[in-house]
Design a protein around this motif. Sequence first.
Motif, PDB file in Angstrom:
ATOM      1  N   THR A  43     -25.344   1.873 -16.106  1.00 56.27           N
ATOM      2  CA  THR A  43     -24.164   2.708 -15.840  1.00 56.27           C
ATOM      3  C   THR A  43     -23.392   2.215 -14.620  1.00 56.27           C
ATOM      4  O   THR A  43     -22.162   2.188 -14.636  1.00 56.27           O
ATOM      5  CB  THR A  43     -24.546   4.180 -15.650  1.00 56.27           C
ATOM      6  OG1 THR A  43     -25.526   4.295 -14.628  1.00 56.27           O
ATOM      7  CG2 THR A  43     -25.061   4.783 -16.930  1.00 56.27           C
ATOM      8  N   MET A  44     -24.108   1.811 -13.587  1.00 57.23           N
ATOM      9  CA  MET A  44     -23.425   1.297 -12.396  1.00 57.23           C
ATOM     10  C   MET A  44     -22.683  -0.007 -12.705  1.00 57.23           C
ATOM     11  O   MET A  44     -21.551  -0.206 -12.270  1.00 57.23           O
ATOM     12  CB  MET A  44     -24.424   1.077 -11.257  1.00 57.23           C
ATOM     13  CG  MET A  44     -25.003   2.344 -10.681  1.00 57.23           C
ATOM     14  SD  MET A  44     -23.783   3.344  -9.841  1.00 57.23           S
ATOM     15  CE  MET A  44     -23.424   2.310  -8.449  1.00 57.23           C
ATOM     16  N   SER A  45     -23.307  -0.880 -13.468  1.00 58.75           N
ATOM     17  CA  SER A  45     -22.666  -2.157 -13.809  1.00 58.75           C
ATOM     18  C   SER A  45     -21.438  -1.951 -14.678  1.00 58.75           C
ATOM     19  O   SER A  45     -20.382  -2.557 -14.435  1.00 58.75           O
ATOM     20  CB  SER A  45     -23.657  -3.061 -14.537  1.00 58.75           C
ATOM     21  OG  SER A  45     -24.723  -3.392 -13.709  1.00 58.75           O
ATOM     22  N   PHE A  51     -13.735  -0.546 -13.462  1.00 58.50           N
ATOM     23  CA  PHE A  51     -12.745  -0.383 -12.398  1.00 58.50           C
ATOM     24  C   PHE A  51     -12.179  -1.725 -11.944  1.00 58.50           C
ATOM     25  O   PHE A  51     -10.981  -1.836 -11.653  1.00 58.50           O
ATOM     26  CB  PHE A  51     -13.342   0.384 -11.220  1.00 58.50           C
ATOM     27  CG  PHE A  51     -13.460   1.852 -11.476  1.00 58.50           C
ATOM     28  CD1 PHE A  51     -12.337   2.657 -11.522  1.00 58.50           C
ATOM     29  CD2 PHE A  51     -14.692   2.435 -11.691  1.00 58.50           C
ATOM     30  CE1 PHE A  51     -12.436   4.019 -11.769  1.00 58.50           C
ATOM     31  CE2 PHE A  51     -14.812   3.788 -11.942  1.00 58.50           C
ATOM     32  CZ  PHE A  51     -13.674   4.589 -11.981  1.00 58.50           C
ATOM     33  N   ILE A  52     -13.017  -2.754 -11.875  1.00 55.28           N
ATOM     34  CA  ILE A  52     -12.509  -4.076 -11.497  1.00 55.28           C
ATOM     35  C   ILE A  52     -11.558  -4.609 -12.568  1.00 55.28           C
ATOM     36  O   ILE A  52     -10.495  -5.153 -12.251  1.00 55.28           O
ATOM     37  CB  ILE A  52     -13.678  -5.048 -11.236  1.00 55.28           C
ATOM     38  CG1 ILE A  52     -14.393  -4.660  -9.942  1.00 55.28           C
ATOM     39  CG2 ILE A  52     -13.187  -6.483 -11.160  1.00 55.28           C
ATOM     40  CD1 ILE A  52     -15.636  -5.469  -9.634  1.00 55.28           C
ATOM     41  N   LEU A  56      -7.664  -5.637 -12.212  1.00 56.05           N
ATOM     42  CA  LEU A  56      -7.218  -6.977 -12.603  1.00 56.05           C
ATOM     43  C   LEU A  56      -6.054  -6.890 -13.591  1.00 56.05           C
ATOM     44  O   LEU A  56      -5.140  -7.722 -13.558  1.00 56.05           O
ATOM     45  CB  LEU A  56      -8.375  -7.771 -13.221  1.00 56.05           C
ATOM     46  CG  LEU A  56      -9.378  -8.371 -12.253  1.00 56.05           C
ATOM     47  CD1 LEU A  56     -10.554  -8.965 -13.015  1.00 56.05           C
ATOM     48  CD2 LEU A  56      -8.731  -9.412 -11.368  1.00 56.05           C
ATOM     49  N   GLY A  57      -6.082  -5.900 -14.464  1.00 58.00           N
ATOM     50  CA  GLY A  57      -4.991  -5.695 -15.415  1.00 58.00           C
ATOM     51  C   GLY A  57      -3.696  -5.327 -14.729  1.00 58.00           C
ATOM     52  O   GLY A  57      -2.611  -5.667 -15.208  1.00 58.00           O
ATOM     53  N   ARG A  58      -3.803  -4.639 -13.604  1.00 59.10           N
ATOM     54  CA  ARG A  58      -2.599  -4.288 -12.837  1.00 59.10           C
ATOM     55  C   ARG A  58      -2.132  -5.447 -11.971  1.00 59.10           C
ATOM     56  O   ARG A  58      -1.074  -5.363 -11.355  1.00 59.10           O
ATOM     57  CB  ARG A  58      -2.880  -3.075 -11.963  1.00 59.10           C
ATOM     58  CG  ARG A  58      -3.046  -1.800 -12.774  1.00 59.10           C
ATOM     59  CD  ARG A  58      -3.368  -0.595 -11.951  1.00 59.10           C
ATOM     60  NE  ARG A  58      -2.515  -0.477 -10.774  1.00 59.10           N
ATOM     61  CZ  ARG A  58      -2.745   0.353  -9.774  1.00 59.10           C
ATOM     62  NH1 ARG A  58      -3.808   1.131  -9.805  1.00 59.10           N
ATOM     63  NH2 ARG A  58      -1.931   0.418  -8.753  1.00 59.10           N
ATOM     64  N   GLU A  63      -6.297  -4.466  -4.384  1.00 56.26           N
ATOM     65  CA  GLU A  63      -7.055  -3.338  -4.941  1.00 56.26           C
ATOM     66  C   GLU A  63      -8.344  -3.814  -5.599  1.00 56.26           C
ATOM     67  O   GLU A  63      -9.363  -3.125  -5.546  1.00 56.26           O
ATOM     68  CB  GLU A  63      -6.206  -2.561  -5.950  1.00 56.26           C
ATOM     69  CG  GLU A  63      -5.133  -1.712  -5.318  1.00 56.26           C
ATOM     70  CD  GLU A  63      -5.700  -0.620  -4.420  1.00 56.26           C
ATOM     71  OE1 GLU A  63      -6.680   0.040  -4.807  1.00 56.26           O
ATOM     72  OE2 GLU A  63      -5.142  -0.438  -3.325  1.00 56.26           O
ATOM     73  N   VAL A  64      -8.321  -4.999  -6.222  1.00 61.41           N
ATOM     74  CA  VAL A  64      -9.542  -5.569  -6.795  1.00 61.41           C
ATOM     75  C   VAL A  64     -10.558  -5.782  -5.690  1.00 61.41           C
ATOM     76  O   VAL A  64     -11.747  -5.465  -5.837  1.00 61.41           O
ATOM     77  CB  VAL A  64      -9.246  -6.897  -7.535  1.00 61.41           C
ATOM     78  CG1 VAL A  64     -10.542  -7.582  -7.938  1.00 61.41           C
ATOM     79  CG2 VAL A  64      -8.384  -6.663  -8.743  1.00 61.41           C
TER      80      VAL A  64
END
Length: 93
Positions: A43-45, A51-52, A56-58, A63-64
């Motif tokens: 779950t953590m991974s 979120f990363i 990256l998509g933005r 922020e990354v």
Amino acid sequence: MFFVIIINFFTSRVILEVLGVDDYGIYNVVGGIVVLFTFLNTTMSSSTSRFITFELGRKDLTEVNKVFNTALTIHIIIALIILLIAELLGYGS
């Protein structure tokens, strides 16, 4: 699935016979702890990856970097908490 159930019934019977009642209970507790840590790791991974990937998509590298540093800090804190709990429980035994 039926085949797996049959194998599980057979192996649990053999393991119980080989280990005995007390050691079989310890075997189940250790197995449960391993499953808990595997779930926590997965779950953590996946949440960190989500979120990363979102940042990256933005295309916002600052922020990354923030997300990565935050995730790394959270992973380290959780590892230290687990280590502290394990040491305290191990010392009491």
